[in-house]
Every structure is written in structure tokens, then in C-alpha cells.
Design an enzyme around this catalytic site. Sequence first.
Site, PDB file in Angstrom:
ATOM      1  N   HIS A 166      -4.475  16.123  62.482  1.00 14.01           N
ATOM      2  CA  HIS A 166      -5.291  16.998  61.629  1.00 14.01           C
ATOM      3  C   HIS A 166      -6.420  17.599  62.475  1.00 14.01           C
ATOM      4  CE1 HIS A 166      -6.994  18.636  57.996  1.00 14.01           C
ATOM      5  NE2 HIS A 166      -8.172  18.260  58.460  1.00 14.01           N
ATOM      6  N   ASP A 181      -4.491  13.310  53.986  1.00  5.25           N
ATOM      7  CA  ASP A 181      -5.400  13.004  55.105  1.00  5.25           C
ATOM      8  C   ASP A 181      -6.238  11.743  54.868  1.00  5.25           C
ATOM      9  OD1 ASP A 181      -4.483  15.391  56.277  1.00  5.25           O
ATOM     10  OD2 ASP A 181      -6.081  16.563  55.349  1.00  5.25           O
ATOM     11  N   GLU A 227      -6.304  17.902  70.156  1.00  4.49           N
ATOM     12  CA  GLU A 227      -4.985  17.624  69.563  1.00  4.49           C
ATOM     13  C   GLU A 227      -3.918  17.278  70.594  1.00  4.49           C
ATOM     14  OE1 GLU A 227      -3.643  20.327  66.471  1.00  4.49           O
ATOM     15  OE2 GLU A 227      -5.668  21.085  66.260  1.00  4.49           O
ATOM     16  N   GLY A 254       4.174  25.243  67.075  1.00  3.04           N
ATOM     17  CA  GLY A 254       4.771  24.125  67.797  1.00  3.04           C
ATOM     18  C   GLY A 254       4.081  23.763  69.098  1.00  3.04           C
TER      19      GLY A 254
HETATM   20  C1  GAR Z   1      -2.533  22.384  64.418  1.00  2.00           C
HETATM   21  O1  GAR Z   1      -3.859  22.786  64.636  1.00  2.00           O
HETATM   22  C2  GAR Z   1      -2.490  21.166  63.514  1.00  2.00           C
HETATM   23  O2  GAR Z   1      -3.546  20.281  63.737  1.00  2.00           O
HETATM   24  C3  GAR Z   1      -2.610  21.800  62.152  1.00  2.00           C
HETATM   25  O3  GAR Z   1      -1.791  22.940  62.231  1.00  2.00           O
HETATM   26  C4  GAR Z   1      -1.780  23.439  63.591  1.00  2.00           C
HETATM   27  C5  GAR Z   1      -0.349  23.588  64.038  1.00  2.00           C
HETATM   28  O4  GAR Z   1      -0.257  24.099  65.339  1.00  2.00           O
HETATM   29  N1  GAR Z   1      -2.220  20.897  61.129  1.00  2.00           N
HETATM   30  C6  GAR Z   1      -2.833  20.809  59.948  1.00  2.00           C
HETATM   31  O5  GAR Z   1      -3.726  21.558  59.600  1.00  2.00           O
HETATM   32  C7  GAR Z   1      -2.326  19.691  59.037  1.00  2.00           C
HETATM   33  N2  GAR Z   1      -3.212  19.493  57.938  1.00  2.00           N
HETATM   34  P1  GAR Z   1       1.066  23.941  66.216  1.00  2.00           P
HETATM   35  O6  GAR Z   1       2.250  24.355  65.352  1.00  2.00           O
HETATM   36  O7  GAR Z   1       0.876  24.907  67.359  1.00  2.00           O
HETATM   37  O8  GAR Z   1       1.191  22.518  66.684  1.00  2.00           O
END
Ligand code: GAR
Length: 207
Positions: A110, A151, A181, A12
Site C-alpha cells: 500500500h 488495509d 515499494e 506492474g
Molecule cells: C502502487 O503504487 C501500489 O502501491 C498501489 O498501486 C500502484 C500500482 O503500481 N496499490 C494500491 O493503492 C493498493 N491499495 P504498479 O502496478 O506499477 O505496481
Amino acid sequence: MLNIVVCVSGGGTNLQAIIDKINNGEISNAKIVGVISNNYGVKALERAASAGIDAKVVSPKDFASREEFNDALLKTVKEYEPGLVVLAGFLVNIPEAFVKEFKEKIINIHPSLIPSFCGVGYYGLKVHEAVLKRGVKVTGATAHFVDEGTDTGPIILQKAVYVEPDDTPKTLQQRVMEQAEWEILPLAIDHFANNRLHVTGSKVTIG
Ligand code: GAR
């Protein structure tokens, strides 16, 4: 005021970036009305609770079939009547009915520069493992609208991040989150909330 539902699966940190930027005004005209996790006991749920945001778990483990889970997920999201659904590390395939219901109203983050290192099987740490294995020198992140593919939806924002010679998948993941991100996802949401995103076919113009 835009009502947002944020869907999460784990840490999160992207959810936290959105919460922080709503609180400091970098995202305006928007509030998070609900957080939905497909996993119990994850840090993202703690983050929602700390911010006083209503959170619910919709786990596939609680349903007899994928169809029932998909129906419950969509029903739970719809109950919040959101104007935008944000997939912030939501590692679930979004069913077609969900995409249709919220056409051009779902934004995903992503952790690569789409169309590289994306599609089925590329999620979380796996993306960064593949980047290091291929030996590319630049990676990054992409905020995009979600369509029926994996995607493949219209790209809103991208930010590049250099791969360093001594990177591990974890160090690279952390840097992509920090440098890309946590910046472009909140910015994409702010653009959406202030009606600055215009979609024509596969292209998004901002302004
Ligand atoms: C993040 O790096 C996000 O970009 C990735 O999962 C992680 C979640 O981190 N999402 C994907 O790979 C979607 N295809 P978070 O829970 O700390 O935000």
C-alpha cells in the site's frame, strides 16, 4: 521453494521489482508461478510475458455478477496452488472467502504509511493526492498481510519517504515506488519465503 501468484491491475512496476529480485537472488527460495490481472491489455501482462511467466486475465467484465467474478478469481488463483499470493497494485476488493482460503498467505503493498491514507477509496494516485492535500511532510509505503478489512492486516514492513514542496501526485507516487515499494515488497516476500515472518494477533515479528 515457495510458489507465488502475483495479482496486478496496471503498470506492474512492483511485479517487475519482484521478478528482478528473484533473478538477482535478493529474493531466495521463491518463484512466480502465475500472474493474474483483472484488466486486459495492461503493461503488467507484458512484463509477465517478457519474463516467461504464465499470466491470466480474470475481468469482472466477463461475469454477470460480482459473486461470479469472485468465484472465478479464487478458482484461478487456487489452480496454481500457491504458498503465497502477492497483491502488487491489485485494485480489487479481496473477497472474504479468498482471505479465509489464504489466511496469512496474502501480502499487499500500500502506498502510504498505514494507518494514514488507507482504507476504502485510498488506492493508486488517490493516496498521493490526499497526502498532498493534507500537507503531511512524510509519507511512504507499507507491506502487510491481508485480512478481512481494507488495509487493516498485520504490518510487515514500512518505509518513510519525504514529501517535497514541489511534488505533484505523480512525482510523489514515483518516489514512493522507487524509494519504498520496490524495496519493502520484495524484502517482505524474501522474509516470507525463508520463514522469517511470525504473526501474533496484529503484530509481525521478523527473525
Ligand atoms: C502502487 O503504487 C501500489 O502501491 C498501489 O498501486 C500502484 C500500482 O503500481 N496499490 C494500491 O493503492 C493498493 N491499495 P504498479 O502496478 O506499477 O505496481
